[in-house]
Design an enzyme around this catalytic site. Sequence first.
Site, PDB file in Angstrom:
ATOM      1  N   ASP A   1      -4.676  -6.087  -7.698  1.00  0.00           N
ATOM      2  CA  ASP A   1      -4.868  -5.399  -6.434  1.00  0.00           C
ATOM      3  C   ASP A   1      -5.112  -3.931  -6.776  1.00  0.00           C
ATOM      4  OD1 ASP A   1      -5.063  -5.036  -3.703  1.00  0.00           O
ATOM      5  OD2 ASP A   1      -3.142  -5.965  -3.238  1.00  0.00           O
TER       6      ASP A   1
ATOM      7  N   HIS B   1       0.832  -1.201   0.000  1.00  0.00           N
ATOM      8  CA  HIS B   1       0.000   0.000   0.000  1.00  0.00           C
ATOM      9  C   HIS B   1       0.869   1.255   0.000  1.00  0.00           C
ATOM     10  CE1 HIS B   1      -2.937  -2.960   1.529  1.00  0.00           C
ATOM     11  NE2 HIS B   1      -3.828  -2.197   0.934  1.00  0.00           N
TER      12      HIS B   1
END
Length: 486
Positions: A256, A184
């Site tokens: 993702d 992230h």
Amino acid sequence: MGVDPGLRRLALGMLLAAYPGQVPPDWAVALVAEGLAGHTLFGGNVHDPGQLAASTAALRAARPDVLVAIDEEGGDVTRLAHATGSPYPGNAALGAVDDTALTREVYAAIGGELAAVGVTVDLAPTVDVNTADENPVIGTRAFGADPGRVAAHTAAAVAGLQSVGVAACAKHFPGHGATVADSHHELPTVDADAALLRARDLPPFAAAVDAGVQAVMTAHIRVPALTGDGPATFSRAVLVDLLRGEYGFTGAVVTDALEMKGAAVAAGGVGPAAVRALAAGADLLCLGAKVDAALVERVVAEIVGALGDGRLDRARVEQAAGRAAALAAWTGAARPPAPTGPAEPGLGYRAARRAVRVEGDPTGPARPLVVQVYAAATVAEGRVPWGLGPHLADVEQLRVVATEVDPATVRRLAGDRPVVLVGRHLHRLAGGPALVEALAATHQVTVVEMGWPGRWRPAGARAFVTTYGASHANGRAAAEVLGLTG
């Protein structure tokens, strides 16, 4: 001059967007009618089952085959129960129990709840093999550190979800378990050759494919032996040669979230990341959680532009859109006629109780002081309540930050009482080990580890209790083991 309508619809058919709030805004519904593949739901979209069912019905009214996806892993990553914590243990607890029939049953129950509110794709299970104790983003989301065990539970989880008509999505290919960074925030590196990957990281994905998994999610990780300097999400060697060619996967390859820095920074933005992922072999592009109509249109324009300037081949884009449509068709055909949710109330709590492991003697002559040590949540987890608090009966609880609390203050508050110290990933929490050992020097201390336990055990502690997760179910299980529920 606007975007060609036919190309715009083609590009939309590969995108999973998202929207803010508990009611789909007009633009989110309109995009579905115009061809958007679907939306991913997050905690902010969920208030209660009735509200969520109404939201997904509104999306289906725009187009019946819309994909509605969610990250519902049970355990520490939950969207349905983000306000309270999941009533199911996560993968680490299920792996600790090591009963594949139980894993299948838990995932079927989770899938039943999703089907009942109109969700068609669960972005689960996480099938990474968590071989790095310091892994900041996988940890308790993994079934364990042994490839064989993880593979067996992967197959069970896929079978459970898909038995109730919810498509499973195994993640994060080719394996995020050996990383010590969070994609992230940056691009992690897995320094392993192909032979090590095949032996350690890839068996669960092979098991998922053999179990008929409908989707596989890519990892924003760098594996130099396969991907060079870029992430796996942008690697044809990973997505086509390995996943499809070697492992025979024929379903949808899902990225993702492209807003994650592991992808967006590497590509120069979400739009360019979408183009690179498509060119590499991805079929369905998750844009992320922070999405609006303008972002969707920018990504569409980037894809259409890439078709015009040669960065993308028309046949590759049509292939991707076809696989996204095939996933939607599967969810429609597999949907149970009248989903009713889990058939066995309390299943998750009983499963969590079976996972608890106790080292030492946690019993004491008096009700303890329970000390919960603050631990930040990952982006994947979000801010979800955790700990023993909701399950305690007539027990005092204190919340502290390990680096800010004076052990003498805790000793004074505890008095003659024993101390139960509750934490997540205490072995790598700043100030965590020092706090535990300082208290254990003067008091009877029981440590309740609700994260990935690692190998660390504190000097002087009377007992060490491992829950393998911090869900509502895990918290209740620990409180019961310690005799603190009344």
